[in-house]
Motif scaffolding. Sequence first.
Motif, short mmCIF file in Angstrom:
data_model
loop_
_atom_site.label_atom_id
_atom_site.label_comp_id
_atom_site.label_asym_id
_atom_site.label_seq_id
_atom_site.Cartn_x
_atom_site.Cartn_y
_atom_site.Cartn_z
N MET A 246 0.84 -1.20 0.00
CA MET A 246 0.00 0.00 0.00
C MET A 246 0.87 1.25 0.00
SD MET A 246 -3.19 0.79 2.56
CE MET A 246 -4.45 1.99 2.11
N GLN A 247 1.98 1.19 0.71
CA GLN A 247 2.89 2.33 0.76
C GLN A 247 3.50 2.61 -0.62
OE1 GLN A 247 6.41 2.87 0.66
NE2 GLN A 247 6.53 4.76 1.82
N ALA A 248 3.67 1.56 -1.43
CA ALA A 248 4.22 1.75 -2.77
C ALA A 248 3.30 2.59 -3.64
CB ALA A 248 4.47 0.40 -3.43
N VAL A 249 2.00 2.57 -3.35
CA VAL A 249 1.03 3.34 -4.12
C VAL A 249 0.92 4.77 -3.61
CG1 VAL A 249 -1.40 3.53 -4.79
CG2 VAL A 249 -0.29 1.27 -4.69
N PHE A 250 0.81 4.90 -2.28
CA PHE A 250 0.49 6.21 -1.70
C PHE A 250 1.70 6.95 -1.16
CE2 PHE A 250 -3.50 3.83 -1.53
CZ PHE A 250 -4.34 4.72 -2.17
N ARG A 251 2.84 6.26 -1.10
CA ARG A 251 4.11 6.88 -0.76
C ARG A 251 4.03 7.72 0.51
NH1 ARG A 251 7.41 7.32 -5.22
NH2 ARG A 251 9.05 7.69 -3.70
N TRP A 252 4.31 9.03 0.40
CA TRP A 252 4.39 9.92 1.55
C TRP A 252 3.09 9.96 2.33
CZ3 TRP A 252 4.86 11.16 -3.57
CH2 TRP A 252 6.17 11.23 -4.07
N ARG A 253 1.98 9.88 1.62
CA ARG A 253 0.69 9.96 2.30
C ARG A 253 0.45 8.77 3.21
NH1 ARG A 253 0.30 12.81 -2.29
NH2 ARG A 253 -0.89 14.75 -2.22
N LEU A 254 0.88 7.60 2.80
CA LEU A 254 0.72 6.43 3.65
C LEU A 254 1.62 6.54 4.88
CD1 LEU A 254 1.78 3.38 4.52
CD2 LEU A 254 -0.65 3.68 3.97
N THR A 255 2.87 6.93 4.66
CA THR A 255 3.79 7.10 5.79
C THR A 255 3.22 8.06 6.82
OG1 THR A 255 5.78 6.62 4.49
CG2 THR A 255 6.07 7.99 6.44
N LYS A 256 2.73 9.19 6.36
CA LYS A 256 2.23 10.19 7.30
C LYS A 256 0.90 9.79 7.92
CE LYS A 256 4.92 13.92 5.24
NZ LYS A 256 4.93 15.27 4.66
N ALA A 257 0.09 9.03 7.20
CA ALA A 257 -1.16 8.54 7.79
C ALA A 257 -0.87 7.64 8.97
CB ALA A 257 -1.98 7.80 6.74
N VAL A 258 0.17 6.80 8.86
CA VAL A 258 0.53 5.93 9.97
C VAL A 258 1.14 6.74 11.11
CG1 VAL A 258 1.98 4.00 10.70
CG2 VAL A 258 0.85 3.93 8.47
N LEU A 259 2.02 7.68 10.78
CA LEU A 259 2.63 8.51 11.83
C LEU A 259 1.57 9.32 12.56
CD1 LEU A 259 5.81 9.80 9.95
CD2 LEU A 259 5.68 7.97 11.65
N LEU A 260 0.56 9.78 11.85
CA LEU A 260 -0.54 10.52 12.49
C LEU A 260 -1.31 9.61 13.44
CD1 LEU A 260 -1.99 13.32 12.46
CD2 LEU A 260 -3.55 12.33 10.74
N ARG A 261 -1.59 8.38 13.01
CA ARG A 261 -2.29 7.44 13.87
C ARG A 261 -1.48 7.12 15.13
NH1 ARG A 261 -4.68 6.69 9.08
NH2 ARG A 261 -6.59 5.44 8.87
N ARG A 262 -0.19 7.19 15.02
CA ARG A 262 0.67 6.87 16.17
C ARG A 262 0.88 8.07 17.08
NH1 ARG A 262 5.50 2.86 14.73
NH2 ARG A 262 5.01 2.32 16.89
N GLY A 263 0.30 9.20 16.74
CA GLY A 263 0.39 10.37 17.59
C GLY A 263 1.71 11.10 17.51
N LEU A 264 2.49 10.83 16.47
CA LEU A 264 3.82 11.43 16.34
C LEU A 264 3.81 12.77 15.64
CD1 LEU A 264 5.65 8.13 15.48
CD2 LEU A 264 6.23 9.58 17.42
N ILE A 265 2.80 13.01 14.81
CA ILE A 265 2.70 14.27 14.07
C ILE A 265 1.29 14.82 14.21
CG2 ILE A 265 4.53 13.63 12.45
CD1 ILE A 265 2.40 12.91 10.39
N GLY A 266 1.18 16.11 13.99
CA GLY A 266 -0.12 16.76 14.13
C GLY A 266 -0.86 16.94 12.82
N SER A 267 -0.16 16.74 11.70
CA SER A 267 -0.79 16.91 10.39
C SER A 267 -0.14 15.95 9.41
CB SER A 267 -0.62 18.35 9.88
OG SER A 267 -1.00 18.47 8.52
N ASP A 268 -0.94 15.38 8.52
CA ASP A 268 -0.40 14.49 7.49
C ASP A 268 -0.27 15.22 6.14
OD1 ASP A 268 -3.06 14.74 6.85
OD2 ASP A 268 -3.51 12.59 6.88
N PHE A 269 -0.12 16.53 6.18
CA PHE A 269 0.01 17.34 4.96
C PHE A 269 1.22 16.89 4.15
CE2 PHE A 269 1.50 20.86 2.43
CZ PHE A 269 0.35 21.47 1.96
N VAL A 270 1.04 16.79 2.84
CA VAL A 270 2.16 16.53 1.93
C VAL A 270 2.16 17.59 0.84
CG1 VAL A 270 2.12 14.05 2.37
CG2 VAL A 270 0.89 14.97 0.41
N ARG A 271 3.35 17.90 0.36
CA ARG A 271 3.47 18.83 -0.76
C ARG A 271 3.48 18.11 -2.11
NH1 ARG A 271 8.37 22.91 1.26
NH2 ARG A 271 7.27 23.78 3.09
N ALA A 272 3.89 16.86 -2.11
CA ALA A 272 4.06 16.14 -3.36
C ALA A 272 2.72 15.79 -3.99
CB ALA A 272 4.87 14.87 -3.12
#
Length: 307
Positions: A246-272
Amino acid sequence: MAALTGVFPILPSIFRADGSLDFDGTRNVLEYILAAGAAGIVFPGLASEYDLLDAEERVAMTGKLGEWIAGRVPFIVGASSPDEALAVRFAQAGANAGAVAAMVLTPHRHAQDPEAMVAFFDRLHEASGLPIMLQNAPAPMGVGLGVEQVTWLAQRCAGIRYVKEETQPSGHRITALMERAASHVDAVFGGAGARYVIDELARGAVGTMPACEVTEVHVAMLDRYARGDIDGARELFERTLPLLSMQAVFRWRLTKAVLLRRGLIGSDFVRAPGPALDEHDQRELDALLARIVDLLPLDSVPGGVRR
C-alpha cells in the motif's frame, strides 16, 4: 568511521496543516526512529519530498538534525539536486551537521557523459569531505545506471564508498555489484521501501533504507536475519508486506497517515502530488495495522518531544 550497516530510515519532511515545516513534529519522528533501534538516519531522500523543499528549508533542517542527533547514530545527508552548486551546498551543510556520508542521485544531465559524472562526484566529495553514497534509482527519479556503469564509477571516483541500489531487479544487481565492485566500495544498501529486503540481504546488502513508519519491525527483521533466524525475519517481512504494498502506491501519504495514527505528528500534509487515501483506503489501512498491532503498538510514542 564505523561501517554503516542495518536499518537507516528515510526521515520524512513533516509539515503543519498550512504546509510550513514542522520542526517539533520532525523531532518527534526522529526520536521515535532512534527509540525503535534504527542504526542511523537519512535526510532528505525521495521519501522526504526532497525536491519540494527549498534550499533554505533543506539547510535549516539539516542543521537541526545535526543538533538533535548529536552523534547518537550516523547521519547520512541527502545532497541530490539538479543544480550542482546546490548539491555541493547541501553536502557541505551535512558535513557541518556531522553527517558521515552524502547520498546523491545519479544526475540526469550527465546520463550520457560518464566523464562528466566522474567529475561531478569528485567535486562533491572534495568540496564536502564526505564519502559519497551513490543512489542508483530508476527513471524518472534517477538514471538507473547499469551494473558495469556503477562499477566503473566506483573504480574512478575514490569518494564513492557506498551504493544504494534501487534499480530493479535489485537482487540481481546487488549480486553483480558484490562480485564486481566489492573491492571499490565499503557496502551496498537496498532501498525501494524494503519490499525486497530479504532477497537483498541474502545477496550481500548490509542494510536497508526504507520509509520510517514501521521502523521497529524493520529493525527486528534485520536483527533476526543477522542472528541466523532467517525464517523469523521472513515471518516479519511477510506480515508487513501488505502495508508496504500500500505504501508503494500512496508513498508519503501512507507514511504520514501511519505517523498521524501513532500520535507522532499533528498533520499528514504533503506537498508532493499523487493519489490521496479515500475513506475506503483509510479503512483498509486500519485493517492492515490491526493485523500487525502486536508488532507496532499504536498507543505509544517512545521518546520524542511531546506536543
